[in-house]
Design a protein around this motif. Structure first.
Motif, PDB file in Angstrom:
ATOM      1  N   GLN A 286      20.711  16.611  60.863  1.00 51.18           N
ATOM      2  CA  GLN A 286      19.550  17.158  61.564  1.00 51.18           C
ATOM      3  C   GLN A 286      19.067  16.181  62.620  1.00 51.18           C
ATOM      4  O   GLN A 286      19.007  14.974  62.374  1.00 51.18           O
ATOM      5  CB  GLN A 286      18.423  17.461  60.579  1.00 51.18           C
ATOM      6  CG  GLN A 286      17.273  18.239  61.188  1.00 51.18           C
ATOM      7  CD  GLN A 286      16.312  18.763  60.148  1.00 51.18           C
ATOM      8  OE1 GLN A 286      16.207  18.236  59.040  1.00 51.18           O
ATOM      9  NE2 GLN A 286      15.602  19.838  60.486  1.00 51.18           N
ATOM     10  N   VAL A 287      18.736  16.724  63.773  1.00 45.79           N
ATOM     11  CA  VAL A 287      18.100  15.957  64.836  1.00 45.79           C
ATOM     12  C   VAL A 287      16.699  16.518  65.016  1.00 45.79           C
ATOM     13  O   VAL A 287      16.424  17.667  64.668  1.00 45.79           O
ATOM     14  CB  VAL A 287      18.898  16.019  66.143  1.00 45.79           C
ATOM     15  CG1 VAL A 287      20.267  15.389  65.954  1.00 45.79           C
ATOM     16  CG2 VAL A 287      19.031  17.452  66.648  1.00 45.79           C
ATOM     17  N   PRO A 288      15.798  15.719  65.561  1.00 49.88           N
ATOM     18  CA  PRO A 288      14.408  16.173  65.716  1.00 49.88           C
ATOM     19  C   PRO A 288      14.314  17.483  66.482  1.00 49.88           C
ATOM     20  O   PRO A 288      15.041  17.706  67.455  1.00 49.88           O
ATOM     21  CB  PRO A 288      13.758  15.023  66.483  1.00 49.88           C
ATOM     22  CG  PRO A 288      14.555  13.828  66.112  1.00 49.88           C
ATOM     23  CD  PRO A 288      15.972  14.323  65.974  1.00 49.88           C
ATOM     24  N   GLU A 289      13.471  18.351  65.985  1.00 46.44           N
ATOM     25  CA  GLU A 289      13.155  19.624  66.618  1.00 46.44           C
ATOM     26  C   GLU A 289      14.323  20.610  66.608  1.00 46.44           C
ATOM     27  O   GLU A 289      14.292  21.600  67.340  1.00 46.44           O
ATOM     28  CB  GLU A 289      12.652  19.419  68.052  1.00 46.44           C
ATOM     29  CG  GLU A 289      11.418  18.522  68.114  1.00 46.44           C
ATOM     30  CD  GLU A 289      10.872  18.356  69.518  1.00 46.44           C
ATOM     31  OE1 GLU A 289       9.774  17.800  69.657  1.00 46.44           O
ATOM     32  OE2 GLU A 289      11.543  18.780  70.479  1.00 46.44           O
ATOM     33  N   LYS A 290      15.312  20.333  65.792  1.00 51.06           N
ATOM     34  CA  LYS A 290      16.418  21.284  65.631  1.00 51.06           C
ATOM     35  C   LYS A 290      16.590  21.605  64.156  1.00 51.06           C
ATOM     36  O   LYS A 290      16.206  20.827  63.279  1.00 51.06           O
ATOM     37  CB  LYS A 290      17.718  20.719  66.208  1.00 51.06           C
ATOM     38  CG  LYS A 290      17.781  20.722  67.725  1.00 51.06           C
ATOM     39  CD  LYS A 290      19.195  20.499  68.202  1.00 51.06           C
ATOM     40  CE  LYS A 290      19.309  20.669  69.711  1.00 51.06           C
ATOM     41  NZ  LYS A 290      20.700  20.476  70.189  1.00 51.06           N
ATOM     42  N   ASP A 291      17.209  22.746  63.886  1.00 48.26           N
ATOM     43  CA  ASP A 291      17.464  23.132  62.514  1.00 48.26           C
ATOM     44  C   ASP A 291      18.534  22.243  61.896  1.00 48.26           C
ATOM     45  O   ASP A 291      19.398  21.705  62.595  1.00 48.26           O
ATOM     46  CB  ASP A 291      17.921  24.586  62.448  1.00 48.26           C
ATOM     47  CG  ASP A 291      16.816  25.565  62.799  1.00 48.26           C
ATOM     48  OD1 ASP A 291      17.140  26.702  63.195  1.00 48.26           O
ATOM     49  OD2 ASP A 291      15.620  25.194  62.652  1.00 48.26           O
ATOM     50  N   ARG A 292      18.459  22.109  60.599  1.00 48.10           N
ATOM     51  CA  ARG A 292      19.496  21.414  59.866  1.00 48.10           C
ATOM     52  C   ARG A 292      20.827  22.138  60.047  1.00 48.10           C
ATOM     53  O   ARG A 292      20.883  23.365  60.042  1.00 48.10           O
ATOM     54  CB  ARG A 292      19.104  21.391  58.386  1.00 48.10           C
ATOM     55  CG  ARG A 292      20.029  20.693  57.452  1.00 48.10           C
ATOM     56  CD  ARG A 292      19.426  20.721  56.063  1.00 48.10           C
ATOM     57  NE  ARG A 292      19.091  22.071  55.653  1.00 48.10           N
ATOM     58  CZ  ARG A 292      18.252  22.366  54.662  1.00 48.10           C
ATOM     59  NH1 ARG A 292      17.632  21.388  54.010  1.00 48.10           N
ATOM     60  NH2 ARG A 292      17.993  23.621  54.326  1.00 48.10           N
ATOM     61  N   GLU A 293      21.890  21.354  60.206  1.00 50.24           N
ATOM     62  CA  GLU A 293      23.215  21.904  60.517  1.00 50.24           C
ATOM     63  C   GLU A 293      24.211  21.523  59.434  1.00 50.24           C
ATOM     64  O   GLU A 293      24.315  20.347  59.055  1.00 50.24           O
ATOM     65  CB  GLU A 293      23.671  21.341  61.870  1.00 50.24           C
ATOM     66  CG  GLU A 293      25.056  21.737  62.287  1.00 50.24           C
ATOM     67  CD  GLU A 293      25.518  21.009  63.542  1.00 50.24           C
ATOM     68  OE1 GLU A 293      26.459  21.508  64.193  1.00 50.24           O
ATOM     69  OE2 GLU A 293      24.958  19.962  63.861  1.00 50.24           O
ATOM     70  N   PHE A 294      24.946  22.514  58.969  1.00 50.72           N
ATOM     71  CA  PHE A 294      26.030  22.246  58.027  1.00 50.72           C
ATOM     72  C   PHE A 294      27.133  21.452  58.714  1.00 50.72           C
ATOM     73  O   PHE A 294      27.516  21.751  59.852  1.00 50.72           O
ATOM     74  CB  PHE A 294      26.583  23.548  57.489  1.00 50.72           C
ATOM     75  CG  PHE A 294      27.858  23.402  56.715  1.00 50.72           C
ATOM     76  CD1 PHE A 294      29.076  23.712  57.301  1.00 50.72           C
ATOM     77  CD2 PHE A 294      27.842  22.936  55.412  1.00 50.72           C
ATOM     78  CE1 PHE A 294      30.252  23.572  56.600  1.00 50.72           C
ATOM     79  CE2 PHE A 294      29.018  22.786  54.708  1.00 50.72           C
ATOM     80  CZ  PHE A 294      30.225  23.110  55.300  1.00 50.72           C
ATOM     81  N   VAL A 295      27.670  20.467  58.026  1.00 49.82           N
ATOM     82  CA  VAL A 295      28.746  19.642  58.570  1.00 49.82           C
ATOM     83  C   VAL A 295      30.046  19.854  57.782  1.00 49.82           C
ATOM     84  O   VAL A 295      31.083  20.169  58.361  1.00 49.82           O
ATOM     85  CB  VAL A 295      28.365  18.155  58.560  1.00 49.82           C
ATOM     86  CG1 VAL A 295      29.535  17.290  59.019  1.00 49.82           C
ATOM     87  CG2 VAL A 295      27.140  17.906  59.422  1.00 49.82           C
ATOM     88  N   ALA A 296      29.991  19.654  56.471  1.00 49.52           N
ATOM     89  CA  ALA A 296      31.198  19.743  55.652  1.00 49.52           C
ATOM     90  C   ALA A 296      30.818  20.000  54.209  1.00 49.52           C
ATOM     91  O   ALA A 296      29.727  19.645  53.766  1.00 49.52           O
ATOM     92  CB  ALA A 296      32.004  18.453  55.758  1.00 49.52           C
ATOM     93  N   GLY A 297      31.753  20.614  53.473  1.00 51.55           N
ATOM     94  CA  GLY A 297      31.533  20.874  52.063  1.00 51.55           C
ATOM     95  C   GLY A 297      32.806  20.652  51.278  1.00 51.55           C
ATOM     96  O   GLY A 297      33.911  20.697  51.828  1.00 51.55           O
TER      97      GLY A 297
END
Length: 124
Positions: A39-50
């Motif tokens: 997550q970066v400021p002012e942006k939604d949390r982003e999936f990276v890997a699972g």
């Protein structure tokens, strides 16, 4: 309950590599699907890997496919994220998460436990 603690973040030049670790304590680690988000400021949390409980199945966001590798060591209760060929746009706070609802989970709302995050900064 599961406690998660990320480590390994830092400052790296574009094109460089970092390996993030997430150590788990509490309930049986092998019973959880694990994921990495950012997550970066002012942006939604982003999936990276699972990664699935057994570690046999892995899946990635298109933006990191071919550059990042997720792995786990159930004997050490740890999940890793190897990040290669880093780009400035990869800079974010990276979080690991644990969930038991399924083996493939890309939605953060499906995860039950979260770490505090580790900062990754990529200079251009």
């Amino acid at each position: 309950q599961v406690q998660l603690a990320e480590s390994g973040g830092g400052l790296v030049q574009a094109g460089g590599s970092l390996r993030l670790s997430c150590a788990a304590s509490g309930r049986a680690f092998s019973g959880f699907t694990m994921g990495w988000f950012r997550q970066v400021p002012e942006k939604d949390r982003e999936f990276v890997a699972g990664i699935s409980r057994s570690g046999l199945r892995t899946y990635y966001a298109d933006s990191v496919k071919g550059r990042f590798t997720i792995s786990r060591d159930n004997a050490k209760n740890t999940v890793y994220l190897q990040m290669n060929s880093l780009k400035p746009e990869d800079a974010a706070v990276y979080y690991c998460a644990a969930g038991y609802k399924g083996d493939v989970m890309t939605d953060g709302n499906e995860y039950n436990y979260w770490g505090q995050g580790t900062q990754v900064t990529v200079s251009s």
